[in-house]
Design a protein around this motif. Structure first.
Motif, PDB file in Angstrom:
ATOM      1  N   PHE A  57       0.841  -1.194   0.000  1.00 53.30           N
ATOM      2  CA  PHE A  57       0.000   0.000   0.000  1.00 53.30           C
ATOM      3  C   PHE A  57       0.880   1.248   0.000  1.00 53.30           C
ATOM      4  O   PHE A  57       2.049   1.221   0.415  1.00 53.30           O
ATOM      5  N   GLU A  59       0.582   5.762   0.479  1.00 58.64           N
ATOM      6  CA  GLU A  59      -0.189   6.852   1.060  1.00 58.64           C
ATOM      7  C   GLU A  59      -0.174   8.054   0.110  1.00 58.64           C
ATOM      8  O   GLU A  59       0.890   8.464  -0.351  1.00 58.64           O
ATOM      9  N   LEU A  61      -1.737  12.005  -0.374  1.00 61.24           N
ATOM     10  CA  LEU A  61      -2.399  13.183   0.192  1.00 61.24           C
ATOM     11  C   LEU A  61      -3.066  13.958  -0.939  1.00 61.24           C
ATOM     12  O   LEU A  61      -2.419  14.321  -1.923  1.00 61.24           O
ATOM     13  N   LYS A 127      -7.244   7.410   5.893  1.00 64.72           N
ATOM     14  CA  LYS A 127      -6.422   7.270   7.087  1.00 64.72           C
ATOM     15  C   LYS A 127      -6.920   8.248   8.144  1.00 64.72           C
ATOM     16  O   LYS A 127      -6.659   9.456   8.076  1.00 64.72           O
ATOM     17  N   SER A 130      -8.065  12.410   8.193  1.00 63.60           N
ATOM     18  CA  SER A 130      -7.183  13.274   7.419  1.00 63.60           C
ATOM     19  C   SER A 130      -7.598  13.243   5.952  1.00 63.60           C
ATOM     20  O   SER A 130      -8.608  12.636   5.581  1.00 63.60           O
ATOM     21  N   VAL A 132      -5.600  11.923   3.771  1.00 57.72           N
ATOM     22  CA  VAL A 132      -4.672  10.907   3.264  1.00 57.72           C
ATOM     23  C   VAL A 132      -5.466   9.654   2.929  1.00 57.72           C
ATOM     24  O   VAL A 132      -6.279   9.182   3.728  1.00 57.72           O
ATOM     25  N   ILE A 133      -5.222   9.125   1.743  1.00 55.89           N
ATOM     26  CA  ILE A 133      -5.877   7.901   1.285  1.00 55.89           C
ATOM     27  C   ILE A 133      -4.824   6.808   1.184  1.00 55.89           C
ATOM     28  O   ILE A 133      -3.753   7.005   0.586  1.00 55.89           O
ATOM     29  N   LEU A 134      -5.136   5.651   1.778  1.00 56.98           N
ATOM     30  CA  LEU A 134      -4.286   4.469   1.660  1.00 56.98           C
ATOM     31  C   LEU A 134      -4.782   3.645   0.479  1.00 56.98           C
ATOM     32  O   LEU A 134      -5.930   3.201   0.458  1.00 56.98           O
ATOM     33  N   LEU A 388       2.692  10.647  -0.459  1.00 57.18           N
ATOM     34  CA  LEU A 388       3.468  10.742   0.773  1.00 57.18           C
ATOM     35  C   LEU A 388       4.447   9.581   0.919  1.00 57.18           C
ATOM     36  O   LEU A 388       5.619   9.776   1.226  1.00 57.18           O
ATOM     37  N   HIS A 389       3.935   8.374   0.693  1.00 59.55           N
ATOM     38  CA  HIS A 389       4.775   7.177   0.784  1.00 59.55           C
ATOM     39  C   HIS A 389       4.464   6.293  -0.411  1.00 59.55           C
ATOM     40  O   HIS A 389       3.328   5.813  -0.542  1.00 59.55           O
TER      41      HIS A 389
END
Length: 468
Positions: A57, A59, A61, A127, A130, A132-134, A388-389
Motif C-alpha cells: 500500500f 499513502e 495526500l 487514514k 485526514s 490521506v488515502i491508503l 506521501l509514501h
C-alpha cells in the motif's frame, strides 16, 4: 469390601467430587476427543490450504476542492466525507484500473513479467480523519502486489492531475485566435476590394462632394439652357427675317455685325424710297429707273446674303450650346447615379465594418483571457495530489499465527467437556452416589466398591449403595 460411611443431613444437596468429574470425563471421552480431533483437523486444513496473501500500500495526500475555471483561482468545496468517499470510488474506477493495466503492460514490454490487475484486489481507505488515502493491492505474490500497487497509485495520480488540474488550454486559444485572425483578414480584404471596385472611400465626404458638384452642374446647366433658349430665339428671328425681308431687322445684340445688318436694311429702305420718287418723275424704262432697280436688287442681295450668314452663325451657336449641354447632362446623370448608389455602399461598408469591429473585440477578448489564464496558471498552485509514501514491499495479510491456531483446539477441549457433561446429564442411569441421592432424595450412608476381577474375558467395577 471396603465400606465408607457418611452422615449428611437429609435434603442437603451433595457437591460433585473431582473423582466424579473425572469419571464423567472418562465416560464421555470420545465426545471430547472427537471434537478436539475435528477442530484440530479443521484448523490445520484451513491453515495449510489457505494461501498466504500479501498486501502493498501507498499513502496519497489529496488537496480537497475542485477549480471551476482557469480564469479564476477559486475552488469549489464539498463535505469532507463526500469528497473522500468520491476519491475512494475514483481509485476503484474503471479509468484508473485501465490506466494501471496499461502501465503494467508497458513494464511487460520492457522485459518484466506480465501482471493481470484482475488477479488481485484493489483497496482504498481513508487514514483517520485526514485527507490521506491508503491505496493497497492484495496478491499471493509479494512482488506482484508491490508492482501492481505502484501502478494503481501512479494511475490514480495521473488521473487526478489530468482531470482536476486545469492546464493552460494552448491549443484552444491558438485555434480560436487563428480562426478570428483569418476571418478578420478575410473581411478586411473584402472591404478593401469593395472600396476599390466601387470607389467607396470616405462615403460622407464623397457624398458631400457629389452633392456640391451636382448643384454646381445644375447651375451651369441652367445657365447653358438660358443661352440655348436665347440662341434658338435669335435663330428663329433671323430665319423669320430671312423668309420675310420686309420685317424689321431682328435685334441680336450690340456689335459691328449687328450695325452692318441695320445699315444694309436702311440702305435698302432708302433705295426703295428713292426709286419710288424716281418713278413719279420718270418712266419705267428710263435709265434712272433701271439703275435704281439694279441698285435695289444689289442691296437686297447683300442683305439676303448677310441674313443667310447670320442664320448660319445662329445655327452654329445653337449647336455649340447644345453640344455644351449634352456632356453636362451626362455628367449630371453620372453624379445622380453615384449619389443613388451611396446608401447601398454605405450600408455594405457599415456591415463589413461591424463584422470587423466584432472580430477585433473578439480578438482582444481572446488575448486578454489567454493572458489571464497564463497568469492564473503561474500564480495558482496546481498540486492536487501528493504521494506521501510510495508503495513499499508487500506484507503478508493472513500469515499463520501458531498461537491462534493452538487456541482453537484448546477451545474445542472446553467445548467438548461442556458437551460431555451435557450428554451425561441427559443420561437417566444412576452411576454415582450423587445420582442416587438426586433420584431418591435420600442421603447415602455407605458405598461398597467391587474390586476388579481378573478372571474371564473382561473386567468391570460396580458400586452398591444402601439407602436408609
Amino acid at each position: 469390601m471396603n465400606a465408607q460411611t457418611s452422615l449428611p443431613a437429609a435434603g442437603v444437596a451433595r457437591s460433585a467430587t473431582a473423582r466424579e468429574f473425572l469419571a464423567v470425563v472418562f465416560r464421555r471421552k470420545w465426545i471430547i476427543i472427537g471434537l478436539f480431533v475435528v477442530a484440530s483437523v479443521t484448523v490445520l486444513s484451513v491453515a495449510f490450504t489457505t494461501r498466504t496473501s500479501y498486501q502493498s500500500f501507498g499513502e496519497v495526500l489529496i488537496k480537497r476542492g475542485e477549480q471551476e475555471s482557469l480564469l479564476q483561482p477559486n475552488r469549489r468545496m464539498s463535505g469532507w466525507e463526500e469528497e473522500l468517499a468520491s476519491e475512494i470510488e475514483v481509485v476503484r474506477s474503471a479509468p484508473v484500473q485501465m490506466r494501471a493495466q496499461q502501465l503494467l503492460d508497458q513494464q511487460a514490454s520492457e522485459g518484466l513479467p506480465r501482471i493481470d490487475l484482475g488477479s488481485g484486489s484493489v483497496g482504498a481507505e481513508v487514514k483517520g480523519e485526514s485527507n490521506v488515502i491508503l491505496i493497497g493491492y492484495v496478491h499471493s505474490d509479494p512482488k506482484i502486489a508491490e508492482r501492481a500497487c505502484n501502478a494503481v497509485v501512479t494511475a490514480y495520480v495521473e488521473h487526478r492531475l489530468k482531470t482536476l488540474n486545469l492546464a493552460y488550454p494552448k491549443e484552444f486559444f491558438d485555434a480560436e485566435v487563428k480562426k478570428v485572425t483569418e476571418d478578420l483578414d478575410r473581411y478586411e480584404t473584402l472591404r478593401r476590394n469593395f472600396a476599390r471596385g466601387s470607389d467607396a472611400y470616405a462615403i460622407e465626404d464623397q457624398t458631400r462632394n457629389l452633392v456640391s458638384s451636382l448643384l454646381s452642374m445644375r447651375q451651369r446647366r441652367t445657365e447653358i439652357d438660358a443661352d440655348l433658349r436665347s440662341a434658338r430665339s435669335n435663330l428663329e428671328q433671323i430665319e423669320k427675317f430671312a423668309s420675310q425681308p420686309d420685317l424689321d431687322s431682328p435685334t441680336m445684340g450690340q456689335g459691328a455685325n449687328e450695325q452692318v445688318l441695320v445699315d444694309l436694311k436702311l440702305r435698302v429702305l432708302g433705295q426703295e424710297t428713292r426709286l419710288a420718287q424716281l418713278r413719279e418723275r420718270y418712266r419705267e424704262d428710263s435709265p434712272e429707273i433701271v439703275n435704281g432697280v439694279a441698285t435695289l436688287e444689289t442691296l437686297r442681295g447683300f442683305l439676303q446674303r448677310e441674313v443667310q450668314s447670320r442664320v448660319e452663325v445662329s445655327r452654329g451657336q445653337v449647336r455649340s450650346v447644345e453640344s455644351r449641354l449634352k456632356p453636362l447632362d451626362d455628367e449630371i446623370a453620372r453624379v445622380e447615379t453615384s449619389l443613388a448608389s451611396m446608401p447601398s455602399k454605405e450600408m455594405t461598408l457599415s456591415e463589413i465594418d461591424r463584422e470587423v469591429g466584432v472580430l477585433k473585440d473578439r480578438y482582444r477578448d481572446l488575448v486578454n483571457r489567454s493572458d489571464q489564464a497564463r497568469i492564473t496558471e503561474q500564480t495558482t498552485p496546481m498540486i492536487n495530489v501528493l504521494v506521501l509514501h510510495p508503495p513499499g514491499p508487500a506484507r503478508p495479510t493472513n500469515a499463520r499465527d501458531y498461537v491462534r491456531l493452538a487456541l482453537a483446539p484448546a477451545f474445542s477441549l472446553l467445548v467438548g467437556i461442556g458437551l460431555a457433561f451435557f450428554a451425561d446429564g441427559l443420561d437417566p442411569r444412576v452411576r454415582t452416589p450423587g445420582d442416587l441421592e438426586s433420584t431418591l432424595q435420600l442421603p447415602v450412608l455407605a458405598s461398597v466398591t467391587e474390586r476388579r476381577r481378573r478372571r474371564g474375558t473382561g473386567s468391570h467395577s460396580a458400586r452398591q449403595a444402601v439407602a436408609s
